[in-house]
Every structure is written in C-alpha cells, then in structure tokens.
Design a protein around this motif. Structure first.
Motif, PDB file in Angstrom:
ATOM      1  N   LYS A  70       0.839  -1.190   0.000  1.00 14.36           N
ATOM      2  CA  LYS A  70       0.000   0.000   0.000  1.00 14.36           C
ATOM      3  C   LYS A  70       0.884   1.253   0.000  1.00 14.36           C
ATOM      4  N   HIS A  71       0.296   2.391  -0.322  1.00 13.11           N
ATOM      5  CA  HIS A  71       1.040   3.643  -0.266  1.00 13.11           C
ATOM      6  C   HIS A  71       1.309   4.007   1.191  1.00 13.11           C
ATOM      7  N   GLU A  72       2.359   4.763   1.435  1.00 10.68           N
ATOM      8  CA  GLU A  72       2.648   5.247   2.775  1.00 10.68           C
ATOM      9  C   GLU A  72       2.311   6.734   2.860  1.00 10.68           C
ATOM     10  N   SER A  73       1.883   7.155   4.041  1.00  7.89           N
ATOM     11  CA  SER A  73       1.503   8.547   4.278  1.00  7.89           C
ATOM     12  C   SER A  73       2.440   9.157   5.311  1.00  7.89           C
ATOM     13  N   ALA A  74       2.671  10.459   5.187  1.00 13.15           N
ATOM     14  CA  ALA A  74       3.612  11.124   6.080  1.00 13.15           C
ATOM     15  C   ALA A  74       3.028  12.434   6.594  1.00 13.15           C
ATOM     16  N   LEU A  75       3.197  12.658   7.889  1.00 11.08           N
ATOM     17  CA  LEU A  75       2.972  13.963   8.502  1.00 11.08           C
ATOM     18  C   LEU A  75       4.342  14.488   8.900  1.00 11.08           C
ATOM     19  N   SER A  76       4.753  15.594   8.281  1.00  7.38           N
ATOM     20  CA  SER A  76       6.122  16.095   8.456  1.00  7.38           C
ATOM     21  C   SER A  76       6.092  17.452   9.149  1.00  7.38           C
ATOM     22  N   PHE A  77       7.018  17.604  10.099  1.00  5.09           N
ATOM     23  CA  PHE A  77       7.128  18.843  10.865  1.00  5.09           C
ATOM     24  C   PHE A  77       8.599  19.190  11.013  1.00  5.09           C
ATOM     25  N   ASP A  78       8.933  20.462  10.872  1.00  4.94           N
ATOM     26  CA  ASP A  78      10.290  20.884  11.224  1.00  4.94           C
ATOM     27  C   ASP A  78      10.276  22.311  11.763  1.00  4.94           C
ATOM     28  N   ILE A  79      11.270  22.603  12.578  1.00  6.47           N
ATOM     29  CA  ILE A  79      11.435  23.920  13.167  1.00  6.47           C
ATOM     30  C   ILE A  79      12.927  24.207  13.246  1.00  6.47           C
ATOM     31  N   GLY A  80      13.308  25.421  12.902  1.00  4.91           N
ATOM     32  CA  GLY A  80      14.729  25.715  12.894  1.00  4.91           C
ATOM     33  C   GLY A  80      15.030  27.186  12.938  1.00  4.91           C
ATOM     34  N   THR A  81      16.304  27.477  13.058  1.00  6.64           N
ATOM     35  CA  THR A  81      16.775  28.859  13.101  1.00  6.64           C
ATOM     36  C   THR A  81      18.041  28.989  12.279  1.00  6.64           C
ATOM     37  N   GLU A  82      18.241  30.169  11.709  1.00 10.59           N
ATOM     38  CA  GLU A  82      19.425  30.472  10.914  1.00 10.59           C
ATOM     39  C   GLU A  82      19.961  31.840  11.325  1.00 10.59           C
ATOM     40  N   TYR A  83      21.272  31.925  11.381  1.00 11.36           N
ATOM     41  CA  TYR A  83      21.902  33.176  11.796  1.00 11.36           C
ATOM     42  C   TYR A  83      23.071  33.472  10.863  1.00 11.36           C
ATOM     43  N   THR A  84      23.180  34.747  10.476  1.00  4.58           N
ATOM     44  CA  THR A  84      24.254  35.201   9.591  1.00  4.58           C
ATOM     45  C   THR A  84      24.883  36.457  10.167  1.00  4.58           C
ATOM     46  N   LEU A  85      26.229  36.507  10.161  1.00  4.62           N
ATOM     47  CA  LEU A  85      26.964  37.664  10.664  1.00  4.62           C
ATOM     48  C   LEU A  85      28.087  38.003   9.702  1.00  4.62           C
ATOM     49  N   ASP A  86      28.063  39.231   9.160  1.00  2.00           N
ATOM     50  CA  ASP A  86      29.174  39.743   8.367  1.00  2.00           C
ATOM     51  C   ASP A  86      30.221  40.320   9.317  1.00  2.00           C
ATOM     52  N   SER A  87      31.422  39.745   9.274  1.00  2.00           N
ATOM     53  CA  SER A  87      32.457  40.138  10.224  1.00  2.00           C
ATOM     54  C   SER A  87      33.690  40.650   9.498  1.00  2.00           C
ATOM     55  N   LYS A  88      34.065  41.910   9.767  1.00  2.00           N
ATOM     56  CA  LYS A  88      35.302  42.441   9.205  1.00  2.00           C
ATOM     57  C   LYS A  88      36.511  41.803   9.876  1.00  2.00           C
ATOM     58  N   ILE A  89      36.364  41.463  11.144  1.00  2.00           N
ATOM     59  CA  ILE A  89      37.474  40.837  11.870  1.00  2.00           C
ATOM     60  C   ILE A  89      37.790  39.464  11.286  1.00  2.00           C
ATOM     61  N   LEU A  90      36.747  38.680  11.020  1.00  2.00           N
ATOM     62  CA  LEU A  90      36.938  37.333  10.481  1.00  2.00           C
ATOM     63  C   LEU A  90      37.167  37.328   8.976  1.00  2.00           C
ATOM     64  N   GLN A  91      37.029  38.477   8.325  1.00  3.42           N
ATOM     65  CA  GLN A  91      37.220  38.593   6.877  1.00  3.42           C
ATOM     66  C   GLN A  91      36.227  37.736   6.092  1.00  3.42           C
ATOM     67  N   GLY A  92      34.971  37.775   6.535  1.00  4.20           N
ATOM     68  CA  GLY A  92      33.978  36.996   5.809  1.00  4.20           C
ATOM     69  C   GLY A  92      32.665  36.939   6.546  1.00  4.20           C
ATOM     70  N   GLN A  93      31.862  35.982   6.161  1.00  7.05           N
ATOM     71  CA  GLN A  93      30.519  35.853   6.710  1.00  7.05           C
ATOM     72  C   GLN A  93      30.382  34.547   7.475  1.00  7.05           C
ATOM     73  N   PHE A  94      30.014  34.660   8.728  1.00  9.04           N
ATOM     74  CA  PHE A  94      29.749  33.502   9.571  1.00  9.04           C
ATOM     75  C   PHE A  94      28.276  33.138   9.448  1.00  9.04           C
ATOM     76  N   THR A  95      27.987  31.863   9.182  1.00 12.32           N
ATOM     77  CA  THR A  95      26.606  31.402   9.101  1.00 12.32           C
ATOM     78  C   THR A  95      26.455  30.128   9.912  1.00 12.32           C
TER      79      THR A  95
END
Length: 766
Positions: A560-585
């Motif tokens: 038989k076919h399978e059914s799915a109930l899907s849930f996700d929760i998350g966070t993302e953070y980005t920082l442009d840093s002159k000290i680090l010479q780039g972008q921290f993610t």
C-alpha cells in the motif's frame, strides 16, 4: 562567502510547484528588469542581490531547511560525479555509493525513495523509483543544485515526502565555449578506480539583444571502476570443502569468498541542447532536449581458488553438479546499457500583475542487462558465451503543468496549478542462447508492468504580514490511477495477475511560518517552522525485487502507499564580520516525520530470512540538521561543517512485532562532514578544498544485528578524506588535481568502496 550555501541565503526555487524549474536564462531577468509591467522583488542576501522571475520565491520566506550548491563549489570541490555535489549536505545520503554506481539512490531524512530528483525541472524518477540517468549527466554541465527538505517539498507530489533535488544546467549570456578534460588512476595497485578519462565541451551564445539563447553541450566518461564486491558460492553452494579446492575463505557472515568480481568497465555520454527565446516583452519560450547512455561490462575477475595440485582455477565441481564458473552469472556482473531521452518545452506569459506558465516534459528509459545462466543443464554459460538471461526495462514518464501566479496584492502572492502525469513501465526477463550476444533472446520467463495516470491541483499563498513575519499556506490534491498492471512468472504461476488497477485520492495541506526578529546590514536571524502531509506510492522495485547472487528477496505486489505527517522547526543566523574577513553562518533544524503504512525493508537478505519490502503499521523519523560556515581571518578561507542525526524507527508493526523500536535498515544514526575551503573571490588565482566525512557503523536488517566489518552487504564505519587543489588563470585556463579516499580506507557501504586514486584536470573557458 561559503560556496555551499547552507543557510538558504541564495536559494531560488520556483514557488511551490511540482515542476519548479528555474528560469535560469539571463535574458528572462534582463527582460523583467526593463519592463515596468512586471512586479519584481530584489532581496539583499549575503551581499548578493537575488533577482529572479516572478515565479521565484524570496528565500527568507521559504519554510524548511534549504541548501544551494553553486557553480564555484561544483568546480572547486573534489567531485567525481553529479551525486557528489550533494552528499556532503546535512540530511542527504547516497545509498551504496561506490564509484560510478549506475543506479544511485538519494535519500533525504532517511526516507526510502522519498526524494524527488529533477534536471532543469524535469522529474527524473520513474514508476520503478530508479534514477538511472543521474550519474549519466555530465558534472560540468550543472551550474547550480537546489535541495529542499521538509513538508513543503511534498508539494511536488508523490515521491517527495523527504525532499527534492533540482540540478540546473547553465545557459549563456554571451558567446562562450568551454572545454574540460582529465585523467585519473589508482595510487595503490588493484584497489582503486583505473584509467578514468573524462572530456566535456560546450558552446553557446545569446543573439538579438540577448533575446535568443542557445547552448549545445556534451560529456563523455570512460574508466575501469572498482566493482566493490567479492564473488562467492551462490544459491546455497557454500560447501567448498566438497569441491576439493583450496584458497577460499569464509567471511564474518559465513559467506564463502572465492575471489573478486573484477571491474566495471564503463563509458557514459551525455548530449544536451538548450534554447530560450523572448518572443516579446511578456512572452518567453524555452526548450531542452538531451540523450544520454551508461554502458558497462564486467571483466578481470580474480580467483583465489586452487585445485588439488595447487594450480589456480576458476572452475568448481560439487558432487551433484557439473563444473561451473561462479564468477559469471551471479547477477552482480554481466553487461548493461541504460539510455535516456529527456526533454521539455516551456511557455511563460507575464501579465501586468501575474504570470502564467505552461510546461511539458518527458523522460524515457530504454535499457537492457544480460548475464550468463550457469545453471543451464544443456548449455551452461561460460566466460566465452553460452546460455544466459536478460532483463529489458522500458519506461516513459510524461508531465504537463499549468501554473499561474498572481501578484496583484502588495503583501500576498497566490500560486495555483493543474498538473497531469502519465507513466508507463514494462520489464521483460528472457532466456538467451548466448549471453554475450543481445540478438539471441528467446522466451520470457518473467515480465511485469504498469501504467499510471495522475491528475493534481494545488494552491499556495505566501503572505507578508509584517516586515518580520510571513506565512505560507498550501493545499494539494492528487488523484492517482494505476491500470494495465500485470505480472507473469514462469517459475511461480500462482503469482500471475493481469489487468491490475487501483485508485488513490489524497489531500495534502501545508502551513509554514517565518519570523525574523533581527535584520541589519551585518546580521540576520530568522526562525522557521512548517508542517504538512504527503504520500508516496510504492515503486515497482518495492513490489518486485528478485533474488540475485546471495541477496535473497521475496516480492510483495500488494504493498500500500505510505503517508507522512512532516514537521520541522529551525533557526538560521548570519553575521558579516570584518574581523573574520567573511561571513559567519549557522543553522539548526529539528525535523520529525510520522509515517503510516511505512514501506521499509524487512529480513536479513539470506535464504532463510529473505529481504522484502512491507508496510509497517507506523514509523517515525526524527532528527537534527546542524550546519556552520566560519571564515578564518583570510578572505576566501572558510571552515564548513555539518552534523545530521537521523533516528528512524519502527513504532508499530503487527506483522513483525520484534522490529518495534528498531532502527530502519540502511539508515545511519549519525553523519558528519567537515571541509576546509579556500576560494578566491578574484576571477583568477589559487583554490583548494579538503573534505572529510565520517559515518559510524549502522544496521543492514530490521532486527538491528551487529554490523560486521570487512563483510559484503554490511555497513561499517565509514571515513573518507578528499582533496582538490587548482589554479585559475586570467585567460580562462584552469588546472587542478584531486585525490580521493586519501587514507585508502576501503570500508563497506554494502559494497566495498574504491581505494585511493588521483585525478588531474585541464579546463579552458572563453
């Protein structure tokens, strides 16, 4: 900037459409930037303005965990084939990933056959659930890869309850030509891929003020690839003592190993033509046509056996059987050819505040495979010919999508679509009088097939309620009709059926919310959550998997076919840093998938307990996907990594209660990736990437028996270290060298992986 964009910052995915192919041609963008009639959105992300067609979505509004692999990463990281571009991403696994596996299986979040694969928006999966075309596609033709995980991925329809991968090929904005060639070989004799040769070329241009674009590309690969498995007594002939031979050994699973299976001598080619034409300011038509092939032949097996006089031999005689060569006819080797004809035709019309897209696409497989029949009493197969068996597979998948997007409202965007699918699949297994000659096919001993018609509709609403708050609401309806199903097995006539058919009607709602409490020129913080339902139809391979070599299978046509109930929760953070010479993610996601009538593989794969796909009552897959990119005080130098936890368990299984609480087979609990990358932002200069991954041992059966080391069919601890170093010149010349599996750790991922090898490449782009 991290070239594998882990935190969704450059993801340009068509708004919630099963045929979400991106308008990648710059002429479409140029046209829209010059037109006052079309609503256009510009989003500043990571210092890059993401400007796309009105069918694209602001990535900060897409619910769920998204990733993009861009062209710079594809060209500068140690990739050997197209699937290598995604296997270092969190939540993504390539099952049984050995050399140029002609049938790679991509899994996202641990769901079997739950990932929908696409090329330029064309769905690559068929009713069998296979994607034989995948490693035929030239790596160098791909400009960007987009990976969507979670509940909203299932808006593509069946087969996408885990996620979606869209490989996007490039289009020129001016005259350009590319030529790439390379050669590779093993560094430890007899343990790696040998004589790998690749060549790729493309030519394209834009005409009539960039309104008409065309590109022709072709790629070719040839090599002697490590087979990755031993050869042993099959079909119960595990009593080498009775043969009077020596030299064999018995592995940890009790399998009698008599030698190695040789190498897969392969060649692949991929030819593609793409065009797009802006008929007017508001109308664009585009098309793609490609033909590809993967041909292989096994040769060069090595026998460990010696006769009673101590002489090497590859022939075995048991008391009740004639002499046989067990290095052929195992079902693991033989000769195979997989050909694909792929195409699509798209029309887009932009109204003043809305867009209409009509897309037709088709994917067709023509394949054959043949091997010796060593058990034929009258004409047993030998290395030079004799009786054999063949498997001919043909399938056709055809798609029509009508998509409408309305942008009348300032803060709301409505997308709606009608979608139609027609699938046809047939497999015919026949006898042969000479297994080396494809023209000697005779009678069928087993065949099966099925047709399917799918009609779908969906509506999706993106709403921006506040500067920091947005939502996505979607509803999809699918009507699936299987018909003309049949199965014939000469060896088990009681299983035979004709005119099989069944229907399925499914509603799949979705809801997502994004909240961005922090958004400045240097920092961005966003929280995302989504929930939704989806389903997956059983594939033909789920239902009809047959015994070969020592891998024993039972069929299950009543899945038989399978059914799915899907849930996700998350966070993302980005920082442009002159000290680090780039972008921290960094990003962190928790996901949970509740499965009903979950399709999974039970058994141990041996004669007494064969493998079989069944419906368990309930299953649960939950886990964590964590990723980061840290600049290291030097422009272009980053440390990138990710960790994935996938707890995939059987919750309730009335047919086999002993499996309840067990981890689903072939699904690792943990996986780790870490890479040190240097990629100059300048058009020329030095680049390098050192990438390592690690996966602890995991189970090959549903009773979670202890994984065995150095044993075919098991999954032991996996570690690989890979390096690519190169230099780009101002004149378009690019020289690089890559090293794969540098520690020469030949672990088993069901098959044994290839040992250390090196590959040198020369490229030129004008």
């Amino acid at each position: 900037m991290d070239t594998i964009t882990k935190n969704n910052q450059n993801f340009l995915l068509v708004a919630q459409s099963e045929s979400r192919d991106i308008i990648t041609g710059d002429s479409q963008q140029d046209k829209k930037e010059s037109s006052v009639k079309i609503q256009q959105n510009h989003y500043q992300l990571k210092g890059v303005v993401a400007t796309g067609s009105t069918l694209q979505s602001d990535v900060t509004k897409i619910p769920g965990n998204m990733s993009v692999v861009d062209s710079k990463s594809i060209m500068t990281m140690p990739n050997t084939k197209i699937t290598d571009t995604i296997k270092r991403l969190p939540g993504v696994r390539i099952d049984n990933d050995v050399s140029f596996n002609p049938r790679p299986k991509v899994k996202i979040r641990g769901i079997n056959y739950g990932t929908l694969l696409m090329l330029d928006g064309v769905i690559l999966s068929d009713l069998e659930g296979e994607s034989r075309i995948l490693n035929q596609i030239s790596l160098y033709d791909v400009e960007r890869v987009e990976v969507a995980r979670g509940s909203f991925a299932s808006l593509y329809g069946t087969g996408a309850i885990g996620g979606v991968v869209n490989f996007i090929t490039s289009m020129p904005n001016k005259f350009e030509t590319t030529f790439i060639t390379g050669y590779g070989n093993e560094l430890v004799k007899g343990q790696g891929d040998q004589n790998t040769f690749k060549i790729y070329g493309s030519i394209g241009s834009a005409f009539f003020d960039k309104r008409f674009k065309v590109k022709l590309s072709a790629g070719y690969t040839r090599g002697d690839m490590e087979a990755g498995f031993p050869t042993y007594f099959a079909n119960g002939d595990n009593t080498a003592q009775n043969s009077g031979l020596s030299g064999y050994y018995v592995d940890n699973a009790g399998q009698t190993i008599i030698g190695t299976g040789g190498r897969r001598k392969l060649q692949t080619y991929d030819i593609r033509l793409k065009t797009s034409y802006d008929i007017s300011e508001n109308d664009t038509i585009s098309a793609m046509l490609s033909f590809s092939n993967h041909y292989y032949r096994f040769s060069g097996y090595t026998s460990f056996l010696k006769d009673s006089q101590g002489n090497p031999t590859d022939l075995i005689c048991l008391t009740d059987k004639p002499y046989k060569n067990y290095f052929i006819g195992s079902g693991l080797g033989g000769i195979g050819s997989y050909s694909h004809l792929l195409g699509n035709l798209n029309y887009i019309h932009d109204f003043e505040d809305s867009t209409l897209k009509i897309a037709f696409s088709t994917m067709n497989l023509f394949s054959w495979w043949q091997d010796a029949d060593r058990d034929n009493a009258n004409n047993p197969g030998t290395i030079n010919g004799g009786a054999g068996k063949t498997q001919d597979t043909n399938s056709s998948s055809n798609y029509l999508d009508i998509i409408y997007q309305d942008n009348h409202f300032d803060n709301h965007r409505v997308s709606a679509a009608l979608q139609f699918r027609y699938y046809k699949y047939a497999q015919d297994q026949r006898y042969m009088t000479n297994w080396l000659d494809k023209n000697t096919r005779t009678d069928s001993y087993r065949n099966f097939g099925n047709d399917a018609l799918v009609a779908s509709a969906y509506i999706n609403v993106d709403s921006q309620w506040l500067d920091s708050l947005s939502t996505n609401i979607g509803l999809r309806y699918d009507f699936w009709q299987n018909f003309n199903g049949y199965f014939y097995n000469q060896e088990a006539l009681s299983q035979n059926t004709t005119n099989e058919e069944n229907r399925l009607s499914v509603f799949s709602p979705k809801f997502g919310i994004n909240y961005k409490p922090l958004s400045t020129n240097t920092q961005n913080l966003i929280f995302k959550a989504s929930i939704g339902t989806g389903f997956r139809m059983p594939t033909m391979r789920d239902k009809y998997q047959f015994t070969h070599a020592s891998n024993y299978w039972d069929i299950n046509p009543n899945l038989k076919h399978e059914s799915a109930l899907s849930f996700d929760i998350g966070t993302e953070y980005t920082l442009d840093s002159k000290i680090l010479q780039g972008q921290f993610t960094t990003s962190l996601y928790y996901f949970q998938i509740e499965l009903r009538d979950m399709i999974y593989r039970e058994g141990s794969g041996d004669e007494n307990n064969p493998w079989k796909f069944i419906n368990a009552g309930r299953g649960r897959i939950l886990g964590i996907e964590y990723a980061f990119s840290i600049p290291l005080f030097l422009e272009g130098l980053t440390l990138d990594g990710n960790y994935t936890l996938t707890r995939a368990i059987v919750l309730k299984n009335p047919t086999k209660p002993t499996t309840e609480g067990k981890q689903i087979p072939a699904t690792p609990l943990h996986s780790f990736n870490l890479s040190l990358n240097f990629m100059s932002h300048a058009p020329s200069g030095f680049y390098s990437s050192l990438w390592a991954f690690y996966v602890p041992a995991f189970y090959n059966n549903d009773l979670n028996s202890t994984p065995l080391r150095n044993t075919y069919g098991y999954y032991e601890d996996q570690f690989s270290l890979n390096l690519k170093i190169g230099y780009r010149f101002h004149n378009g010349l690019d020289i690089s060298v890559s090293f794969y599996n540098m520690t020469n750790y030949r672990y088993y991922d069901f098959y044994q992986v290839a040992g250390v090898s090196a590959y040198a490449q020369l490229g030129y782009k004008f």
